[in-house]
Enzyme design. Structure first.
Site, PDB file in Angstrom:
ATOM      1  N   ASN A 217     -65.041 -44.433  12.081  1.00 17.50           N
ATOM      2  CA  ASN A 217     -66.056 -45.320  12.396  1.00 17.50           C
ATOM      3  C   ASN A 217     -67.244 -45.204  14.047  1.00 17.50           C
ATOM      4  OD1 ASN A 217     -63.992 -46.277  14.356  1.00 17.50           O
ATOM      5  ND2 ASN A 217     -62.980 -46.397  13.009  1.00 17.50           N
ATOM      6  N   ASP A 286     -58.575 -49.247   8.647  1.00 15.91           N
ATOM      7  CA  ASP A 286     -57.459 -49.790   7.859  1.00 15.91           C
ATOM      8  C   ASP A 286     -56.832 -48.775   6.391  1.00 15.91           C
ATOM      9  OD1 ASP A 286     -57.803 -52.485   9.632  1.00 15.91           O
ATOM     10  OD2 ASP A 286     -59.957 -52.532   8.864  1.00 15.91           O
ATOM     11  N   LYS A 296     -60.745 -27.088   0.415  1.00 14.41           N
ATOM     12  CA  LYS A 296     -61.994 -28.496   0.489  1.00 14.41           C
ATOM     13  C   LYS A 296     -62.380 -29.231  -0.865  1.00 14.41           C
ATOM     14  CE  LYS A 296     -66.735 -27.547   0.677  1.00 14.41           C
ATOM     15  NZ  LYS A 296     -68.040 -26.668   1.019  1.00 14.41           N
ATOM     16  N   PRO A 312     -50.897 -48.817   8.546  1.00 14.03           N
ATOM     17  CA  PRO A 312     -50.241 -49.486   8.863  1.00 14.03           C
ATOM     18  C   PRO A 312     -50.689 -50.407  10.336  1.00 14.03           C
ATOM     19  CG  PRO A 312     -49.028 -47.258  10.115  1.00 14.03           C
ATOM     20  CD  PRO A 312     -51.020 -47.101   8.738  1.00 14.03           C
ATOM     21  N   ASP A 313     -50.417 -51.583   9.999  1.00 15.92           N
ATOM     22  CA  ASP A 313     -51.331 -52.488  11.336  1.00 15.92           C
ATOM     23  C   ASP A 313     -50.467 -52.879  12.896  1.00 15.92           C
ATOM     24  OD1 ASP A 313     -52.346 -54.883  12.577  1.00 15.92           O
ATOM     25  OD2 ASP A 313     -53.494 -55.514  10.947  1.00 15.92           O
ATOM     26  N   PHE A 330     -58.219 -56.721  20.224  1.00 18.27           N
ATOM     27  CA  PHE A 330     -59.658 -57.409  19.038  1.00 18.27           C
ATOM     28  C   PHE A 330     -60.131 -58.019  18.403  1.00 18.27           C
ATOM     29  CE2 PHE A 330     -62.262 -55.908  22.850  1.00 18.27           C
ATOM     30  CZ  PHE A 330     -61.530 -55.367  23.967  1.00 18.27           C
ATOM     31  N   LYS A 348     -51.242 -61.459  14.104  1.00 18.01           N
ATOM     32  CA  LYS A 348     -50.937 -61.051  13.894  1.00 18.01           C
ATOM     33  C   LYS A 348     -49.505 -60.958  15.421  1.00 18.01           C
ATOM     34  CE  LYS A 348     -54.677 -58.472  13.310  1.00 18.01           C
ATOM     35  NZ  LYS A 348     -54.757 -56.752  12.789  1.00 18.01           N
TER      36      LYS A 348
HETATM   37  O1  PMT Z   1     -65.182 -48.048  21.341  1.00 13.86           O
HETATM   38  P1  PMT Z   1     -66.764 -48.684  21.296  1.00 13.86           P
HETATM   39  O2  PMT Z   1     -68.029 -48.241  21.013  1.00 13.86           O
HETATM   40  O3  PMT Z   1     -67.094 -49.267  23.373  1.00 13.86           O
HETATM   41  O4  PMT Z   1     -66.426 -49.843  20.404  1.00 13.86           O
HETATM   42  C1  PMT Z   1     -66.097 -51.211  21.272  1.00 13.86           C
HETATM   43  C2  PMT Z   1     -65.047 -52.179  20.238  1.00 13.86           C
HETATM   44  C3  PMT Z   1     -66.052 -52.458  18.886  1.00 13.86           C
HETATM   45  C4  PMT Z   1     -63.910 -50.606  18.811  1.00 13.86           C
HETATM   46  C5  PMT Z   1     -64.094 -52.904  20.254  1.00 13.86           C
HETATM   47  O5  PMT Z   1     -64.340 -54.058  21.398  1.00 13.86           O
HETATM   48  C6  PMT Z   1     -63.258 -53.940  18.937  1.00 13.86           C
HETATM   49  O6  PMT Z   1     -63.828 -54.442  18.359  1.00 13.86           O
HETATM   50  N1  PMT Z   1     -62.446 -53.004  18.989  1.00 13.86           N
HETATM   51  C7  PMT Z   1     -61.187 -53.582  17.912  1.00 13.86           C
HETATM   52  C8  PMT Z   1     -62.080 -52.837  16.374  1.00 13.86           C
HETATM   53  C9  PMT Z   1     -61.058 -53.466  15.384  1.00 13.86           C
HETATM   54  O7  PMT Z   1     -60.343 -52.284  14.642  1.00 13.86           O
HETATM   55  O8  PMT Z   1     -61.259 -54.463  15.388  1.00 13.86           O
HETATM   56  P2  PMT Z   1     -60.099 -56.084  13.705  1.00 13.86           P
HETATM   57  O9  PMT Z   1     -60.846 -56.629  13.378  1.00 13.86           O
HETATM   58  O10 PMT Z   1     -60.449 -54.363  12.602  1.00 13.86           O
HETATM   59  O11 PMT Z   1     -58.650 -55.364  14.130  1.00 13.86           O
HETATM   60  C10 PMT Z   1     -58.481 -55.909  14.605  1.00 13.86           C
HETATM   61  C11 PMT Z   1     -57.076 -55.909  15.821  1.00 13.86           C
HETATM   62  O12 PMT Z   1     -56.025 -54.996  15.511  1.00 13.86           O
HETATM   63  C12 PMT Z   1     -57.452 -55.016  16.783  1.00 13.86           C
HETATM   64  O13 PMT Z   1     -57.413 -55.219  17.812  1.00 13.86           O
HETATM   65  C13 PMT Z   1     -56.859 -53.539  16.583  1.00 13.86           C
HETATM   66  O14 PMT Z   1     -57.223 -52.436  16.801  1.00 13.86           O
HETATM   67  C14 PMT Z   1     -55.900 -54.064  15.724  1.00 13.86           C
HETATM   68  N2  PMT Z   1     -55.511 -53.688  14.393  1.00 13.86           N
HETATM   69  C15 PMT Z   1     -56.738 -52.658  13.447  1.00 13.86           C
HETATM   70  C16 PMT Z   1     -56.121 -52.429  11.865  1.00 13.86           C
HETATM   71  C17 PMT Z   1     -54.665 -51.245  12.348  1.00 13.86           C
HETATM   72  N3  PMT Z   1     -54.459 -50.853  11.252  1.00 13.86           N
HETATM   73  N4  PMT Z   1     -54.475 -51.668  13.311  1.00 13.86           N
HETATM   74  C18 PMT Z   1     -54.487 -52.913  13.986  1.00 13.86           C
HETATM   75  O15 PMT Z   1     -53.620 -52.731  15.744  1.00 13.86           O
END
Ligand code: PMT
Length: 419
Positions: A217, A286, A296, A312-313, A330, A348
């Protein structure tokens, strides 16, 4: 002296005396003054006689917006004993460049010009940015002088190695302005996270499909690195688990580099229980390809379907065990920001969610700024205006500290009312 301010306001309203001694590196220092002024610090420049051979006081007067002190008995300083009153007001004295000569003077306590007199009369911290010929620097006289000063509590940044103005190569180059600026902030910032352990994740993950392709991403890592740096300068012991980024690694931080969500999961889960706070700023994929092709994938068919499986989350896994760790997540959303973020907070099981609508200009991925709403477990929320990721990092840390002390207060009250 001004009162200590937290986080992002480290330099705002601070009174900084900037001593400039006679070295060619003096030409870099107007940029330092510009940065300090931009950070809303008050800068009073003092130039030694030799410094004025390298650069004109007018340059510093212009960038600092203050008259420059160049003489011991200057007419601008009338009513008070100038070097004493100036030293009394200072929050920090920076000497950049600091030549072997001024370092020697400070070490023996000589006071024969305005700068050395001010340094002697001063009670604030002092930061030296030495710059000189490599042989002068390595000379036992200079080394011993620096040792003496460090023992007395002087801070020192650099010198770095490289090509020197005198034609020699080696140690003696004044540190870059950015590094001196960072040292200034580090010295002045309140160490309100001292003794605390933080684990911060940053950047994207890369989920490989074949030896040359992966799913990822747009995360640059800027948000997570800003958090790691802010926590570190506020005194925390920081472990940064980072996906691949183009950013320089933050100083003074333990870095664990990972590629995939699985690796980030392992690194994070391994360490999180020994932490006080975990902040998940990483954009963890995700989904990952269900299968990795060791060769390849060839362009043979018109259509190619790739099966994906959930990764995994990490945050949810930590939320399940939680314990005493303070969890910050976040939420990167493109619609229904608050509702979706609120749901993540609940499902979470985290203490604080930083919700960013990543479709907004100036927010989310890759930008230097972000626009967020902080959602707390207690139902309260705080919408923040657009700000730099550095500033936001400090705001998030301020919020973590406030929520933790509120939780402690509530616990104490509950214990009291039970007894
Ligand atoms: O890196 P930059 O370019 O500065 O951009 C910043 C950012 C946009 C990446 C940052 O501000 C941000 O939003 N980070 C979280 C991105 C994200 O994965 O969001 P989400 O809503 O999909 O996930 C929710 C939370 O679960 C997040 O804290 C994520 O780290 C966590 N997560 C998600 C998926 C996963 N498999 N495991 C997780 O722990």
């Amino acid at each position: 002296m001004t009162a200590n301010l937290s986080g992002e306001n480290t330099l705002k309203g601070k009174s900084i005396i900037l001593g400039i001694s006679g070295g060619i590196a003096a030409y870099k220092v107007p940029e330092l003054v510009r940065k300090l002024r931009k950070a809303e610090a008050e800068v009073q420049v003092i130039m030694t006689k030799n410094a004025q051979e390298f650069i004109a006081p007018l340059t510093f007067q212009t960038v600092s917006n203050n008259p420059v002190i160049t003489e011991m008995f200057a007419p601008v300083m009338t009513s008070e004993v100038a070097h004493v009153s100036l030293a009394d007001k200072a929050d920090l004295v920076v000497v950049a460049p600091a030549t072997a000569n001024v370092i020697a003077k400070f070490a023996v306590g000589l006071a024969d010009d305005f700068l050395s007199t001010t340094v002697l009369a001063n009670k604030a911290p002092i930061l030296l940015a030495p710059a000189m010929n490599v042989n002068m620097y390595t000379n036992p006289a200079t080394q011993e002088n620096l040792e003496v000063l460090k023992k007395r509590g002087f801070y020192c940044v650099g010198p770095g190695k490289g090509e020197l103005a005198c034609g020699w190569e080696g140690k003696g180059r004044m540190s870059e302005v950015e590094e001196i600026f960072r040292s200034i902030k580090t010295i002045l910032v309140p160490k309100d996270l001292k003794g605390k352990k933080f684990l911060i994740t940053a950047g994207p993950t890369q989920e490989p499909l074949d030896p040359i392709r992966f799913i990822t991403n747009r995360s640059s890592g800027k948000m997570g690195y800003a958090l790691a740096e802010a926590a570190q300068i506020r005194g925390a012991e920081v472990t940064l688990v980072t996906g691949p980024t183009q950013l320089p690694l933050p100083r003074g931080v333990k870095v664990i580099s990972v590629d995939t969500a699985g690796q980030m999961y392992d690194a994070t889960i391994k360490h999180y229980q020994s932490m006080d706070t975990v902040i998940m700023a990483a954009a963890v994929a995700d989904y990952r390809p269900a299968e990795f092709s060791p060769k390849k994938i060839k362009k043979e068919k018109n259509n190619l379907t790739i099966a994906l499986v959930k990764t995994p989350d990490i945050l949810a896994a930590m939320g399940k065990k939680k314990g005493t760790v303070f969890l910050v997540g976040f939420a990167a959303e493109t619609e229904d920001l608050l509702a979706n973020a609120q749901q993540k907070l609940q499902t979470k099981n985290v203490d604080l969610i930083v919700a960013n609508d990543v479709t907004q200009p100036g927010a989310g991925f890759e930008t230097n700024t972000n626009i967020v709403t902080l959602l707390c477990r207690n139902g309260k929320s705080e919408k923040l205006p657009q700000m730099s990721k550095e500033l936001l990092a400090h705001k998030i840390l301020d919020k973590v500290i406030a929520l933790q002390s509120e939780a402690r207060r509530q616990k104490t009250e509950a214990r009291r009312s039970r007894n």
